[in-house]
Enzyme design. Structure first.
Site, PDB file in Angstrom:
ATOM      1  N   CYS A   2      -6.639 -28.846 -49.779  1.00 29.10           N
ATOM      2  CA  CYS A   2      -6.889 -30.175 -50.520  1.00 29.10           C
ATOM      3  C   CYS A   2      -5.535 -30.061 -51.653  1.00 29.10           C
ATOM      4  CB  CYS A   2      -7.975 -30.409 -51.175  1.00 29.10           C
ATOM      5  SG  CYS A   2      -9.357 -30.140 -50.128  1.00 29.10           S
ATOM      6  N   ARG A  27       0.254 -30.401 -47.436  1.00 26.77           N
ATOM      7  CA  ARG A  27      -1.019 -29.517 -47.253  1.00 26.77           C
ATOM      8  C   ARG A  27      -1.734 -29.964 -46.159  1.00 26.77           C
ATOM      9  NH1 ARG A  27      -1.323 -26.488 -51.863  1.00 26.77           N
ATOM     10  NH2 ARG A  27      -3.696 -26.425 -52.066  1.00 26.77           N
ATOM     11  N   TRP A  74      -8.825 -32.113 -47.620  1.00 30.05           N
ATOM     12  CA  TRP A  74      -8.706 -31.579 -46.266  1.00 30.05           C
ATOM     13  C   TRP A  74     -10.257 -30.894 -46.107  1.00 30.05           C
ATOM     14  CZ3 TRP A  74      -5.973 -30.519 -41.877  1.00 30.05           C
ATOM     15  CH2 TRP A  74      -6.450 -29.553 -41.247  1.00 30.05           C
ATOM     16  N   ASN A 100     -10.604 -28.171 -54.876  1.00 30.46           N
ATOM     17  CA  ASN A 100     -10.083 -27.422 -53.659  1.00 30.46           C
ATOM     18  C   ASN A 100     -10.851 -26.073 -53.711  1.00 30.46           C
ATOM     19  OD1 ASN A 100      -8.471 -26.542 -51.330  1.00 30.46           O
ATOM     20  ND2 ASN A 100      -6.754 -25.663 -52.918  1.00 30.46           N
ATOM     21  N   GLY A 101     -11.394 -25.701 -52.179  1.00 30.24           N
ATOM     22  CA  GLY A 101     -11.769 -24.582 -52.158  1.00 30.24           C
ATOM     23  C   GLY A 101     -13.346 -24.673 -51.580  1.00 30.24           C
ATOM     24  N   LYS A 487       3.625 -15.930 -28.323  1.00 33.27           N
ATOM     25  CA  LYS A 487       4.285 -16.278 -29.527  1.00 33.27           C
ATOM     26  C   LYS A 487       5.939 -16.343 -29.241  1.00 33.27           C
ATOM     27  CE  LYS A 487       1.758 -17.869 -32.090  1.00 33.27           C
ATOM     28  NZ  LYS A 487       0.797 -18.296 -30.800  1.00 33.27           N
ATOM     29  N   HIS A 506       0.893  -2.062 -10.436  1.00 33.50           N
ATOM     30  CA  HIS A 506       0.745  -2.955  -9.204  1.00 33.50           C
ATOM     31  C   HIS A 506       1.641  -4.040  -9.315  1.00 33.50           C
ATOM     32  CE1 HIS A 506      -3.046  -0.913  -8.881  1.00 33.50           C
ATOM     33  NE2 HIS A 506      -3.382  -1.056 -10.232  1.00 33.50           N
ATOM     34  N   LYS A 609       2.055 -29.901 -31.781  1.00 31.35           N
ATOM     35  CA  LYS A 609       0.780 -29.150 -32.438  1.00 31.35           C
ATOM     36  C   LYS A 609      -0.310 -29.033 -31.677  1.00 31.35           C
ATOM     37  CE  LYS A 609      -0.779 -26.367 -35.420  1.00 31.35           C
ATOM     38  NZ  LYS A 609      -0.663 -24.929 -35.018  1.00 31.35           N
TER      39      LYS A 609
HETATM   40  C1  AGP Z   1      -0.378 -22.009 -29.914  1.00 31.79           C
HETATM   41  O1  AGP Z   1       0.595 -21.033 -30.532  1.00 31.79           O
HETATM   42  C2  AGP Z   1       0.188 -23.117 -29.007  1.00 31.79           C
HETATM   43  N1  AGP Z   1       0.799 -23.934 -29.917  1.00 31.79           N
HETATM   44  C3  AGP Z   1      -0.741 -23.786 -28.266  1.00 31.79           C
HETATM   45  O2  AGP Z   1      -0.802 -22.800 -27.189  1.00 31.79           O
HETATM   46  C4  AGP Z   1      -2.181 -23.895 -28.571  1.00 31.79           C
HETATM   47  O3  AGP Z   1      -2.914 -22.663 -28.944  1.00 31.79           O
HETATM   48  C5  AGP Z   1      -2.928 -24.657 -27.595  1.00 31.79           C
HETATM   49  O4  AGP Z   1      -2.300 -25.910 -27.407  1.00 31.79           O
HETATM   50  C6  AGP Z   1      -4.585 -25.145 -27.898  1.00 31.79           C
HETATM   51  O5  AGP Z   1      -4.487 -26.025 -29.030  1.00 31.79           O
HETATM   52  P1  AGP Z   1      -5.874 -26.159 -29.973  1.00 31.79           P
HETATM   53  O6  AGP Z   1      -6.228 -24.820 -30.366  1.00 31.79           O
HETATM   54  O7  AGP Z   1      -5.414 -27.059 -31.061  1.00 31.79           O
HETATM   55  O8  AGP Z   1      -6.779 -26.411 -28.929  1.00 31.79           O
END
Ligand code: AGP
Length: 614
Positions: A2, A27, A74, A100-101, A487, A506, A609
């Site tokens: 928040c 945030r 949030w 916030n918390g 990553k 393998h 995202k």
């Molecule tokens: C993670 O680093 C990626 N951005 C991506 O794999 C993400 O984990 C995946 O799209 C799932 O998203 P979600 O956890 O919001 O469902």
């Protein structure tokens, strides 16, 4: 997390509050509100959604005042709605609070206050603060009523309060989440972070933990929770506002990597009792009988969350002795899956909006499966379509590459595995206790693990130009090999593959040559010796080994050549914590390699995202 803003000074308070909230938008939030005092009366405007909705509410029903407070919420307890938006009031409407918390014992306090005649109008934990202060109010000032209330509250909280019965005063309190006090020329500010006030003043005091600031037009008094004066060091913030949003970190991803100890702490908070060695996950909304009736668990997720599911499989099968299958959200519905009323479907999703994961959830529910979400966003689709949710309290994750949400998912899965084991009788309190002790140690172990950051930066300097990486792990750390590779791929655009180390012979071993770094996840566990063999096989083919192992190792130095190889040591921990700790150096490696390659770390190409399309 928040956002909090407060102002006392000669300016018209409303624009100062709204502008401050806008500078805290990074945030993450899902509702907002302001409260201002105008000739002894407190007026509120609140709205769900974005700040523009709050501005429209203020435009349609203007308010003005000489001082006031504001908040972007949030959601952690209670849906993101207008009535749950802060500020919150007591019965009289004269005391107003923003927070916030998490107030861990808010339900007990709410029941106590209701029994004493207090009427509640929200689902939030925050509202109890206004009523508690109302009850504790005597003729000795708002700050003393707040002090008495603080003695009764457990949890983590940054609070800012005003009262029309004690005018021209703002009281700010910190226990955990930050509070900063801005010292202007005849004007004073309070905020959860410096971006909200930098356009007015750069002179700030960062409130210490368990401290209070009492702001009046004549100045600010800093005390502890018992009213004893504390020293307040005025600092000059030289960051520009953008840097301040990242708290001085170069990218949100790096900030979020370093937020993982607090994210873990807040995800555990209020969910374990060391005394009785029990785990509480009331929000799952599934009874012990229902949990005992389960004969299989199906975990459904995508990407990093799917990797979390693979770790969760180890945890749940070890502690609850129930078979677990883990499926990609994008695959599950095409295999005519078997699900019944005895199947527990667990969807793991940071955003709660991933289309493939939601589609898989709906498929499992068709078979009659009870379902829970492990999710980081209150009120998101996944939380509305499941029986219950185990929230990760990681706070908003801005970086596209998931870091703190991932390790918080692992914490939530560990808690869930313990809870399932308790319900199904496969885990006695004595057997659960060491796991609970380990979880409570985790934030400290994460802090200690983050100390390898400088070493990892050096590793990135040596290997950032390579074109292919192999990540190897075994057992509960095999999914971490997959996560480490993902990553690297998603933010540095280098091809990387994660494999179970036993699989190397393998096929993948054909890939190894002197240009290939092999990242090996090798804690001192029951497969450590086998990991050593894998390292030797890789070295025999010219590969460079980047070994992650347990602090105090005395074996790897004898087989690795530090002119070509690397040894990174992290703190020893019980087995089920190792994947959480091992994720940290792999996140840092991906981050520093990507930075050296000039990639857009927070917004990598082609990625979103939250993938809300199938
Ligand atoms: C993670 O680093 C990626 N951005 C991506 O794999 C993400 O984990 C995946 O799209 C799932 O998203 P979600 O956890 O919001 O469902």
């Amino acid at each position: 997390m928040c956002g909090i803003i407060g102002y006392l000074g000669p300016k018209d308070v409303v624009p100062v509050l709204v502008d401050g909230l806008r500078r805290l938008e990074y945030r993450g939030y899902d509702s907002a509100g302001v409260a201002v005092v105008n000739h002894g009366r407190i007026d509120l405007r609140r709205s769900a959604g974005k700040l523009s909705n709050l501005e429209a509410a203020i435009h349609n029903d203007p308010l003005e005042g000489s001082y006031g407070i504001g908040h972007t919420r949030w959601a952690t307890h209670g849906r993101p709605t207008e009535e749950n938006a802060h500020p919150h009031r007591d019965c009289t409407g004269k005391i107003v609070v923003v927070h916030n918390g998490i107030i861990e014992n808010y339900l007990d306090l709410k029941r106590e206050l209701q029994a004493q005649g207090h009427t509640f109008v929200t689902e939030t934990d925050t509202e109890i603060v206004a009523h508690l202060v109302e009850r504790e109010t005597k003729a000795d000032g708002l700050e003393n009523a707040v002090r008495r209330a603080l003695m009764l509250m457990r949890g983590l909280f940054a609070l800012v309060l005003i009262s029309s019965d004690d005018p021209e005063k703002i009281v700010a309190v910190r226990k955990g989440p930050p509070i900063v006090v801005g010292l202007g020329d005849g004007e004073f500010f309070v905020a959860s972070d410096t971006p909200a006030i930098l356009s007015h003043t750069r002179d700030v005091v960062f409130l210490g933990d368990e401290e209070m600031a009492v702001i009046t037009r004549t100045g600010v008094v800093f005390t502890d929770f018992f009213g004893r004066p504390v020293s307040a060091v005025t600092q000059r913030v030289l960051w520009d506002p953008i840097m301040a949003e990242k708290a001085g970190y170069k990218h949100f991803m790096l900030k979020e990597i370093f937020e993982q100890p607090s994210a873990a702490r807040e995800t555990i908070l209020g969910r374990v009792s060391q005394d009785t060695a029990t785990v509480f996950l009331e929000e799952m909304n599934l009874s012990n009988a229902q949990l005992r009736d389960i004969d299989r668990v199906t975990i459904l997720a995508c990407g990093t969350s799917w990797h979390a599911g693979l770790v969760g499989k180890f945890m749940i099968e070890q502690l609850a002795r129930v078979p677990v299958e883990v499926d990609y959200g994008s695959e599950y519905r095409y295999r005519n899956p078997i699900a019944s009323a005895k199947t527990l479907a667990i969807v793991i999703t940071q955003s709660g909006e991933t289309a493939d994961t939601l589609a898989a959830l709906r498929e499992a529910k068709k078979g009659g499966a009870p379902s829970i979400a492990i999710c980081n966003v209150v009120g998101s689709m996944a939380t509305r379509e499941t029986n219950g949710t185990v929230y990760t309290h990681a706070g908003p994750e801005i970086g596209v590459a998931s870091t703190k949400a991932f390790t918080s998912q692992l914490v939530a899965l560990y808690l869930l595995a313990l809870r399932l084991g308790q319900a199904r009788g496969t885990l006695s309190p004595d057997e659960a206790r060491p796991h609970i002790d380990a979880l409570l140690q985790l934030p400290v172990l994460l802090e200690q693990t983050l100390a390898v950051a400088p070493e990892i930066e050096q590793v990135a300097a040596r290997f950032h130009a390579r074109t292919d990486f192999l990540y190897l792990g075994r057992g509960i750390n095999y999914p971490i090999a997959l996560e480490g590779a993902l990553k690297l791929k998603e933010i540095s655009y280098i091809h990387a593959e994660g494999y179970p180390a036993g699989e190397m012979k393998h096929g993948p071993i054909a890939l190894i040559d002197e240009k290939m770094p092999i990242v090996t996840i090798a804690p001192h566990d029951r497969v450590f010796e086998k990991m050593i063999s894998n390292m030797q096989e890789a070295k025999a083919r010219g590969g460079s080994v980047i070994a992650l192992t347990t602090k105090g190792d005395d074996k790897l130095a004898a087989i690795l050549d530090l002119s070509r190889d690397v040894i990174i040591e992290i703190p020893a921990s019980p087995e089920l914590l190792t994947p959480i700790l091992m994720a940290i150096p792999l996140q840092l490696l991906a981050y520093h390699v990507a930075v050296r390659r000039g990639c857009d770390v927070d917004q990598p190409r082609n990625l979103a995202k939250s993938v809300t399309v199938e």
